[in-house]
Motif scaffolding. Structure first.
Motif, PDB file in Angstrom:
ATOM      1  N   GLN A   1     -65.144 -51.224 -69.070  1.00 42.51           N
ATOM      2  CA  GLN A   1     -63.910 -51.335 -69.804  1.00 42.51           C
ATOM      3  C   GLN A   1     -63.938 -51.020 -71.147  1.00 42.51           C
ATOM      4  OE1 GLN A   1     -61.520 -55.068 -71.064  1.00 42.51           O
ATOM      5  NE2 GLN A   1     -60.904 -54.762 -68.762  1.00 42.51           N
ATOM      6  N   GLY A   2     -62.803 -50.313 -71.700  1.00 45.26           N
ATOM      7  CA  GLY A   2     -62.917 -50.108 -73.187  1.00 45.26           C
ATOM      8  C   GLY A   2     -61.336 -49.973 -73.455  1.00 45.26           C
ATOM      9  N   GLY A   3     -61.397 -49.515 -74.734  1.00 37.88           N
ATOM     10  CA  GLY A   3     -59.912 -49.170 -75.253  1.00 37.88           C
ATOM     11  C   GLY A   3     -59.872 -47.674 -74.757  1.00 37.88           C
ATOM     12  N   GLU A   4     -58.790 -47.145 -75.065  1.00 40.08           N
ATOM     13  CA  GLU A   4     -58.497 -45.591 -74.803  1.00 40.08           C
ATOM     14  C   GLU A   4     -59.314 -44.712 -75.979  1.00 40.08           C
ATOM     15  OE1 GLU A   4     -54.760 -43.981 -73.171  1.00 40.08           O
ATOM     16  OE2 GLU A   4     -54.824 -45.791 -72.098  1.00 40.08           O
TER      17      GLU A   4
ATOM     18  N   ALA B   1     -60.298 -47.660 -68.220  1.00 43.23           N
ATOM     19  CA  ALA B   1     -60.324 -46.905 -69.363  1.00 43.23           C
ATOM     20  C   ALA B   1     -59.015 -46.517 -69.662  1.00 43.23           C
ATOM     21  CB  ALA B   1     -61.471 -45.724 -69.313  1.00 43.23           C
ATOM     22  N   GLY B   2     -58.144 -47.008 -69.165  1.00 49.48           N
ATOM     23  CA  GLY B   2     -56.739 -46.798 -69.522  1.00 49.48           C
ATOM     24  C   GLY B   2     -55.994 -45.596 -68.722  1.00 49.48           C
TER      25      GLY B   2
ATOM     26  N   LEU C   1     -59.903 -59.225 -77.559  1.00 52.00           N
ATOM     27  CA  LEU C   1     -58.306 -58.823 -77.255  1.00 52.00           C
ATOM     28  C   LEU C   1     -57.389 -59.696 -77.621  1.00 52.00           C
ATOM     29  CD1 LEU C   1     -59.220 -57.663 -73.569  1.00 52.00           C
ATOM     30  CD2 LEU C   1     -59.454 -56.527 -75.648  1.00 52.00           C
TER      31      LEU C   1
ATOM     32  N   MET D   1     -49.799 -59.702 -67.709  1.00 48.11           N
ATOM     33  CA  MET D   1     -50.138 -61.018 -68.603  1.00 48.11           C
ATOM     34  C   MET D   1     -49.183 -61.698 -68.173  1.00 48.11           C
ATOM     35  SD  MET D   1     -51.155 -59.529 -72.338  1.00 48.11           S
ATOM     36  CE  MET D   1     -49.922 -58.082 -72.048  1.00 48.11           C
TER      37      MET D   1
ATOM     38  N   TYR E   1     -49.636 -56.690 -78.224  1.00 47.25           N
ATOM     39  CA  TYR E   1     -50.280 -57.787 -78.103  1.00 47.25           C
ATOM     40  C   TYR E   1     -51.855 -57.814 -78.166  1.00 47.25           C
ATOM     41  CZ  TYR E   1     -50.629 -54.625 -73.797  1.00 47.25           C
ATOM     42  OH  TYR E   1     -50.485 -53.689 -72.937  1.00 47.25           O
ATOM     43  N   CYS E   2     -52.300 -56.691 -78.064  1.00 46.85           N
ATOM     44  CA  CYS E   2     -53.876 -56.275 -77.981  1.00 46.85           C
ATOM     45  C   CYS E   2     -54.712 -56.387 -79.330  1.00 46.85           C
ATOM     46  CB  CYS E   2     -54.090 -55.023 -77.263  1.00 46.85           C
ATOM     47  SG  CYS E   2     -55.945 -54.913 -76.953  1.00 46.85           S
TER      48      CYS E   2
ATOM     49  N   PHE F   1     -51.353 -64.688 -71.434  1.00 42.22           N
ATOM     50  CA  PHE F   1     -51.080 -63.998 -72.714  1.00 42.22           C
ATOM     51  C   PHE F   1     -51.714 -64.829 -73.887  1.00 42.22           C
ATOM     52  CE2 PHE F   1     -48.708 -64.211 -76.730  1.00 42.22           C
ATOM     53  CZ  PHE F   1     -49.241 -62.953 -77.389  1.00 42.22           C
ATOM     54  N   ILE F   2     -52.541 -64.460 -74.615  1.00 43.30           N
ATOM     55  CA  ILE F   2     -53.114 -65.256 -75.625  1.00 43.30           C
ATOM     56  C   ILE F   2     -52.807 -64.543 -76.957  1.00 43.30           C
ATOM     57  CG2 ILE F   2     -55.150 -66.440 -76.587  1.00 43.30           C
ATOM     58  CD1 ILE F   2     -56.152 -66.673 -73.846  1.00 43.30           C
TER      59      ILE F   2
ATOM     60  N   ILE G   1     -57.475 -55.206 -79.878  1.00 41.83           N
ATOM     61  CA  ILE G   1     -58.319 -54.124 -80.533  1.00 41.83           C
ATOM     62  C   ILE G   1     -57.319 -52.880 -80.731  1.00 41.83           C
ATOM     63  CG2 ILE G   1     -60.462 -54.761 -79.512  1.00 41.83           C
ATOM     64  CD1 ILE G   1     -59.983 -52.745 -77.193  1.00 41.83           C
TER      65      ILE G   1
ATOM     66  N   LEU H   1     -59.180 -50.081 -62.541  1.00 42.19           N
ATOM     67  CA  LEU H   1     -58.304 -51.088 -63.102  1.00 42.19           C
ATOM     68  C   LEU H   1     -57.532 -50.773 -64.216  1.00 42.19           C
ATOM     69  CD1 LEU H   1     -61.003 -54.320 -63.642  1.00 42.19           C
ATOM     70  CD2 LEU H   1     -59.621 -53.590 -61.382  1.00 42.19           C
ATOM     71  N   LEU H   2     -56.119 -50.734 -63.872  1.00 42.35           N
ATOM     72  CA  LEU H   2     -55.308 -50.461 -64.690  1.00 42.35           C
ATOM     73  C   LEU H   2     -54.027 -51.370 -64.586  1.00 42.35           C
ATOM     74  CD1 LEU H   2     -54.298 -48.162 -67.029  1.00 42.35           C
ATOM     75  CD2 LEU H   2     -53.064 -47.218 -65.067  1.00 42.35           C
TER      76      LEU H   2
HETATM   77  N1  SAM Z   1     -57.438 -49.548 -72.248  1.00 44.84           N
HETATM   78  C1  SAM Z   1     -57.368 -50.187 -70.974  1.00 44.84           C
HETATM   79  C2  SAM Z   1     -55.928 -50.413 -70.474  1.00 44.84           C
HETATM   80  O1  SAM Z   1     -55.215 -50.216 -71.164  1.00 44.84           O
HETATM   81  O2  SAM Z   1     -55.952 -50.530 -69.477  1.00 44.84           O
HETATM   82  C3  SAM Z   1     -58.292 -51.350 -70.668  1.00 44.84           C
HETATM   83  C4  SAM Z   1     -58.654 -52.589 -71.711  1.00 44.84           C
HETATM   84  S1  SAM Z   1     -57.259 -53.425 -71.977  1.00 44.84           S
HETATM   85  C5  SAM Z   1     -57.740 -54.152 -73.559  1.00 44.84           C
HETATM   86  C6  SAM Z   1     -57.298 -54.747 -70.744  1.00 44.84           C
HETATM   87  C7  SAM Z   1     -56.359 -55.734 -70.474  1.00 44.84           C
HETATM   88  O3  SAM Z   1     -56.517 -56.619 -71.756  1.00 44.84           O
HETATM   89  C8  SAM Z   1     -54.944 -55.209 -70.711  1.00 44.84           C
HETATM   90  O4  SAM Z   1     -54.514 -54.588 -69.625  1.00 44.84           O
HETATM   91  C9  SAM Z   1     -54.227 -56.442 -70.894  1.00 44.84           C
HETATM   92  O5  SAM Z   1     -53.504 -57.243 -69.995  1.00 44.84           O
HETATM   93  C10 SAM Z   1     -55.301 -57.424 -71.630  1.00 44.84           C
HETATM   94  N2  SAM Z   1     -54.720 -58.020 -72.854  1.00 44.84           N
HETATM   95  C11 SAM Z   1     -54.845 -57.572 -73.874  1.00 44.84           C
HETATM   96  N3  SAM Z   1     -54.572 -58.316 -74.911  1.00 44.84           N
HETATM   97  C12 SAM Z   1     -54.299 -59.384 -74.489  1.00 44.84           C
HETATM   98  C13 SAM Z   1     -53.780 -60.769 -74.976  1.00 44.84           C
HETATM   99  N4  SAM Z   1     -53.462 -60.799 -76.299  1.00 44.84           N
HETATM  100  N5  SAM Z   1     -53.606 -61.779 -73.908  1.00 44.84           N
HETATM  101  C14 SAM Z   1     -53.901 -61.681 -73.024  1.00 44.84           C
HETATM  102  N6  SAM Z   1     -54.317 -60.468 -72.520  1.00 44.84           N
HETATM  103  C15 SAM Z   1     -54.577 -59.416 -72.988  1.00 44.84           C
END
Ligand code: SAM
Length: 353
Positions: free
Chosen positions: A112-115, A144-145, A313, A207, A74-75, A238-239, A77, A164-165
């Motif tokens: 907040q960031g990607g892993e 940070a995952g 995201l 989401m 879904y993400c 979710f978007i 990044i 936050l996870l």
């Molecule tokens: N990497 C870390 C993690 O996994 O927790 C933090 C960053 S992650 C990008 C943060 C949150 O963004 C995810 O837990 C997810 O729920 C949300 N997210 C990612 N893609 C999304 C999307 N397409 N629509 C809505 N929320 C999204």
């Protein structure tokens, strides 16, 4: 509101601290009566005011890296998204973001960031120590995952207070539909347990309307929240994000997200509950509606303006105006207009020592 209606009865039971049976919660989730949803929101607001008054806490969100080794479907990044311009803020830039935020009144910084493997334990712990030294009166939240127990412990010892996870979904089969095979539901859940055992204030979440999600999955999410008792809960629609396997899927519903905020407020009256950026992206007044429904946190964007567009995201993610840290005055006015007040307190979980 007549009380002989089963849905009204469920709302009243929730407001009194009773967790309803599955059938009753499913009927509440499915109910599309405007009148009953308004009643739900009113009850949630009453409960929120009992603990938090009309206060809304602000957190400065610093999106410190968009490198990610994962490929969540879904993400925007995810590793596989080749069109993303990757960036990684330096410690100096991050400290400057905190300084700017502090001057604007922020007393919580959320990193907040990607892993991103670059941010190993030593580097991240040194950064946390530097922020802690510069801002002893502020809360440091990491997002940070998934990391090891040792890593979480080291970051906690360095001065991080909160983590936050999002669990993303409490259903294992659904988790597997949202993630590639190298990511496991069990590990994500175990990380949440570790964070709690170490002593963090912990946030989970999911989401709303992620592909394949059913109302039964949402019920499982609610049951998980009640069992896990997180200090913070992040939910947002979710978007779809261009360049991901889910780019053609439907977006989740802002209305259902707002309704879930009220249900979650009733289930966990003391939780810190953000009106998320995704909710503000899905619906123009989404964050304000979220606050009216029971949310009590907003996380404006403190990242340097030059990188904001790259932490994409999902499509059309908002990052300017009242969504940005510089827009705090605008946000204050908007929040006041609906009867709430932005405060600069750290906004810890009420019962934390
Ligand atoms: N990497 C870390 C993690 O996994 O927790 C933090 C960053 S992650 C990008 C943060 C949150 O963004 C995810 O837990 C997810 O729920 C949300 N997210 C990612 N893609 C999304 C999307 N397409 N629509 C809505 N929320 C999204």
């Amino acid at each position: 509101m007549p009380t002989n209606n089963p849905v009204t009865h469920t709302i009243d039971a929730l407001a009194k601290g009773t967790v309803p049976e599955d059938d009753a919660l499913l009927a509440l989730l499915a109910c599309d009566s405007l009148e009953k949803n308004q009643y739900l929101q009113e009850r949630a607001d009453i409960l929120r005011r009992q603990t938090f008054g009309n206060h809304v806490y602000i957190r400065g969100l610093i999106e410190f890296t968009n490198y990610c080794k994962n490929d969540c479907y879904y993400c925007g990044i995810r590793k596989g998204c080749k069109s993303v311009t990757r960036y990684r803020l330096t410690p100096e830039e991050i400290l400057q973001c905190c300084k700017n935020g502090y001057e604007l009144g922020f007393r919580t910084f959320v990193l907040q960031g990607g892993e991103d493997p670059y941010w190993n334990d030593d580097r991240l712990a040194s950064l946390v120590e530097a922020i802690r030294a510069a801002h002893p009166d502020c809360a440091i939240t990491l997002s940070a995952g998934e990391r090891s127990w040792e890593s979480y412990q080291k970051l906690f010892d360095a001065g991080a207070d909160r983590y936050l996870l999002r669990h993303e979904t409490a259903d294992k089969a659904h988790y597997q539909k949202l993630h590639p095979q190298d990511l496991s539901f069990e590990n994500r859940m175990e990380c949440l347990q570790h964070l709690k055992q170490i002593g963090y204030q912990v946030g989970c979440g999911f989401m709303v309307g992620s592909p394949g999600q059913t109302i039964e999955h949402i019920l499982k999410d609610l049951r998980f929240l009640v069992e896990f008792q997180p200090h913070m809960i992040g939910i947002g629609p979710f978007i779809p994000a261009a360049g991901t396997p889910f780019e053609k899927e439907y977006a989740g519903s802002a209305d259902l997200t707002v309704k879930l905020l009220s249900i979650i407020r009733l289930l966990l009256p003391k939780a810190l509950l953000p009106a998320t950026t995704a909710l503000g992206t899905a619906s123009e007044d989404g964050r304000l509606r979220g606050i009216c429904a029971g949310a009590n946190v907003i996380m404006p964007n403190l990242s340097p303006a030059s990188v904001r567009k790259n932490y994409r995201l999902y499509d059309n993610k908002i990052a300017t105006g009242a969504e940005s840290a510089e827009g705090i005055l605008q946000l204050k006015k908007q929040v006041e207009r609906i009867g709430y007040e932005i405060v600069t307190a750290r906004g810890d979980y009420p019962d934390i020592k």
